[in-house]
Design an enzyme around this catalytic site. Structure first.
Site, PDB file in Angstrom:
ATOM      1  N   LYS A   1      -3.001  -2.618   7.642  1.00  0.00           N
ATOM      2  CA  LYS A   1      -3.289  -4.007   7.827  1.00  0.00           C
ATOM      3  C   LYS A   1      -2.341  -4.659   6.860  1.00  0.00           C
ATOM      4  O   LYS A   1      -1.887  -4.126   5.891  1.00  0.00           O
ATOM      5  CB  LYS A   1      -4.560  -4.535   7.782  1.00  0.00           C
ATOM      6  CG  LYS A   1      -5.296  -5.214   8.573  1.00  0.00           C
ATOM      7  CD  LYS A   1      -4.973  -5.209  10.164  1.00  0.00           C
ATOM      8  CE  LYS A   1      -5.468  -6.441  10.872  1.00  0.00           C
ATOM      9  NZ  LYS A   1      -5.012  -6.163  12.246  1.00  0.00           N
TER      10      LYS A   1
ATOM     11  N   TYR B   1       1.178   0.245  14.613  1.00  0.00           N
ATOM     12  CA  TYR B   1       0.060   0.174  13.669  1.00  0.00           C
ATOM     13  C   TYR B   1       0.410   1.106  12.158  1.00  0.00           C
ATOM     14  O   TYR B   1       0.377   2.376  12.674  1.00  0.00           O
ATOM     15  CB  TYR B   1      -1.372   0.394  13.989  1.00  0.00           C
ATOM     16  CG  TYR B   1      -2.263   0.203  12.934  1.00  0.00           C
ATOM     17  CD1 TYR B   1      -2.382  -1.041  12.228  1.00  0.00           C
ATOM     18  CD2 TYR B   1      -3.118   1.190  12.546  1.00  0.00           C
ATOM     19  CE1 TYR B   1      -3.406  -1.352  11.266  1.00  0.00           C
ATOM     20  CE2 TYR B   1      -4.348   0.736  11.654  1.00  0.00           C
ATOM     21  CZ  TYR B   1      -4.172  -0.336  10.857  1.00  0.00           C
ATOM     22  OH  TYR B   1      -5.414  -0.232   9.906  1.00  0.00           O
TER      23      TYR B   1
ATOM     24  N   ASP C   1       0.932  -1.142  -0.034  1.00  0.00           N
ATOM     25  CA  ASP C   1      -0.009  -0.127  -0.079  1.00  0.00           C
ATOM     26  C   ASP C   1       0.884   1.189   0.146  1.00  0.00           C
ATOM     27  O   ASP C   1       1.746   1.104   0.868  1.00  0.00           O
ATOM     28  CB  ASP C   1      -0.768   0.030   1.363  1.00  0.00           C
ATOM     29  CG  ASP C   1      -1.640   1.146   1.364  1.00  0.00           C
ATOM     30  OD1 ASP C   1      -1.677   2.126   0.633  1.00  0.00           O
ATOM     31  OD2 ASP C   1      -2.735   1.044   2.525  1.00  0.00           O
TER      32      ASP C   1
HETATM   33  P1  13P Z   1      -5.582   8.908  10.720  1.00  0.00           P
HETATM   34  O1  13P Z   1      -5.608   8.981  12.407  1.00  0.00           O
HETATM   35  O2  13P Z   1      -4.512   9.748  10.127  1.00  0.00           O
HETATM   36  O3  13P Z   1      -6.877   9.557  10.353  1.00  0.00           O
HETATM   37  O4  13P Z   1      -5.746   7.588  10.265  1.00  0.00           O
HETATM   38  C1  13P Z   1      -6.746   6.726  10.619  1.00  0.00           C
HETATM   39  C2  13P Z   1      -6.831   5.512   9.771  1.00  0.00           C
HETATM   40  O5  13P Z   1      -6.753   5.790   8.521  1.00  0.00           O
HETATM   41  C3  13P Z   1      -7.000   3.946  10.083  1.00  0.00           C
HETATM   42  O6  13P Z   1      -5.768   3.381   9.638  1.00  0.00           O
HETATM   43  P1  13P Z   2      -5.280  -0.427   4.883  1.00  0.00           P
HETATM   44  O1  13P Z   2      -4.333  -1.696   5.862  1.00  0.00           O
HETATM   45  O2  13P Z   2      -5.945  -1.001   3.701  1.00  0.00           O
HETATM   46  O3  13P Z   2      -4.160   0.668   4.542  1.00  0.00           O
HETATM   47  O4  13P Z   2      -6.517   0.047   5.658  1.00  0.00           O
HETATM   48  C1  13P Z   2      -6.081   0.813   7.088  1.00  0.00           C
HETATM   49  C2  13P Z   2      -7.085   1.130   7.938  1.00  0.00           C
HETATM   50  O5  13P Z   2      -6.844   1.183   9.091  1.00  0.00           O
HETATM   51  C3  13P Z   2      -8.483   1.341   7.259  1.00  0.00           C
HETATM   52  O6  13P Z   2      -9.318   1.538   8.588  1.00  0.00           O
HETATM   53 MG    MG Z   3      -4.256   2.177   3.578  1.00  0.00          MG
HETATM   54 MG    MG Z   4      -5.084  -1.911   2.036  1.00  0.00          MG
END
Ligand code: 13P
Ligand code: 13P
Ligand code: MG
Ligand code: MG
Length: 365
Positions: free
Chosen positions: A231, A228, A11
């Site tokens: 994912k 984190y 990603d």
């Molecule tokens: P932000 O806290 O930067 O909005 O990210 C939250 C998110 O995208 C979950 O992965």
């Molecule tokens: P991705 O791992 O697909 O970037 O998603 C992150 C996320 O936290 C979505 O809420």
């Molecule tokens: Mg993403």
């Molecule tokens: Mg993804």
């Protein structure tokens, strides 16, 4: 001919939020891989996306864990990140956890599934790619394909499959591996793979011939990064027909959606919905988690295809059921079992809240 199939994904930025890959990113990946095909390093490639993850599907003859191939994948993701930064996409460079490449993309963020094999007279393969879920999510589908006769009738009635398969399982926390033979050890196998957050099926082999049948990406982003970042959004390659399950047996597990870890903020359980590439656009609560399946026939390393295997009416009911399961889970809001247990959530405010309220906790007499 001895062939290597490498699927490497990352990603490098989402459009909009975490819902999709921008076409300019996929085009950039295409430019990069075309260059390496011209130079003769790759025999063929196909670029696709699953949600906000860019997927590089490549064939070559350099074997698995080849530094040159890993470097070209890394450089491709770096170029794509430049495009993502220009467009100010969300989380540009999200899965590139290092500034420098050091010989292998494993441990640097991208997910990797590679296998080397002798290309058969006809070589059908299916590549599964998922978004908004974690690397153990292939455990149940792979078990069903290769060890469950209620899914795969070939285990019962096809002589080349009747002796079963060997499963290599990784303990992703302790960095240990173990191999189980099926059908004789299925109860032992299930003790472990029933806990997919810790034990992940890495690969599967034909028990008699030792030929590779399936391989998955087991990289755990949060364990690599120590925090984190997103994912794992894993991939899995499965060889089909002959000694291996038929294409329809390989797709069958996804007709009954299961609950997997991931979804919003990587911290929820939700149904894994089989969709076409076009529909791999997680939206509702950043989901529900999606899986796509691309089928290819290999011809001297050329990727003949893809066929978008879940772009089929036969999976409409599964999609409908997954939406109903999503509704059922969403009803729990911030409660388990929708929200993951405390120690499995990808991020939490617990330490701060505890610090603030710690003194208000009194002993129960
Ligand atoms: P932000 O806290 O930067 O909005 O990210 C939250 C998110 O995208 C979950 O992965
Ligand atoms: P991705 O791992 O697909 O970037 O998603 C992150 C996320 O936290 C979505 O809420
Ligand atoms: Mg993403
Ligand atoms: Mg993804």
């Amino acid at each position: 001919m001895k062939l290597t199939l490498s699927v490497i994904k990352a990603d490098v930025g989402g459009y909009v939020g975490h819902s999709e890959s921008h076409p300019d990113i996929l085009a950039e990946a295409g430019h990069c891989l075309a260059k390496y095909t011209k130079s003769g390093m790759l025999i063929d490639y196909h670029i696709t996306k699953c949600g906000d993850d860019v997927q590089l599907i490549m064939t070559h003859q350099l074997g698995v864990d080849c530094e040159k191939i890993h470097r070209l994948a890394w450089d491709t993701f770096v170029s794509c990140t430049e495009v993502a930064k220009k467009l100010k996409l969300y989380g540009a460079g999200q899965d590139l956890l290092s500034d420098a490449f050091s010989g292998n993309v494993k441990g640097l963020g991208p997910g990797v599934a590679e296998m080397e094999f002798e290309e058969r007279e006809a070589e059908p393969i299916v590549i599964f790619m998922a978004d908004k879920t974690s690397s153990g999510s292939w455990n149940m589908p792979l078990y069903k394909m290769f060890a469950d006769p209620f899914n795969t009738i070939g285990l019962v009635i096809a002589p080349p499959m009747h002796n079963g398969f060997s499963f290599e399982v990784h303990d992703v926390k302790e960095h240990k591996k173990i191999t189980f033979n099926t059908p004789e050890e299925i109860y032992d196998l299930l003790v472990f793979i029933g806990a997919p957050a810790r034990y992940t099926i890495k690969s599967i082999y034909h028990k008699d011939t030792k030929e590779i049948a399936a391989v998955s990406s087991t990289q755990k982003l949060s364990l690599i990064a120590g925090r984190y970042v997103g994912k794992d959004d894993p991939v899995c390659v499965v060889r089909c027909q002959g000694k291996f399950p038929a294409v329809g047996e390989v797709l069958e597990p996804f007709a009954a959606p299961i609950l997997v870890e991931g979804w919003m903020r990587g911290s929820h359980m939700g149904p894994l919905m089989p969709v076409s590439v076009k529909d791999s656009t997680p939206s509702r609560f950043d989901g529900p988690p999606r899986v796509i399946a691309l089928g290819f026939q290999l011809a001297n390393g050329k990727l003949v295809g893809p066929r978008d295997m879940f772009d089929d009416k036969a999976f409409n009911l599964a999609r409908h059921q997954a939406n109903e399961m999503a509704d059922m889970m969403r009803r729990h809001g911030p409660f388990e079992p929708h929200r993951l247990p405390l120690d499995e959530m990808e991020y939490t405010t617990m330490p701060e809240v505890m610090k603030k309220l710690g003194k208000r906790f009194k002993k129960i007499e």
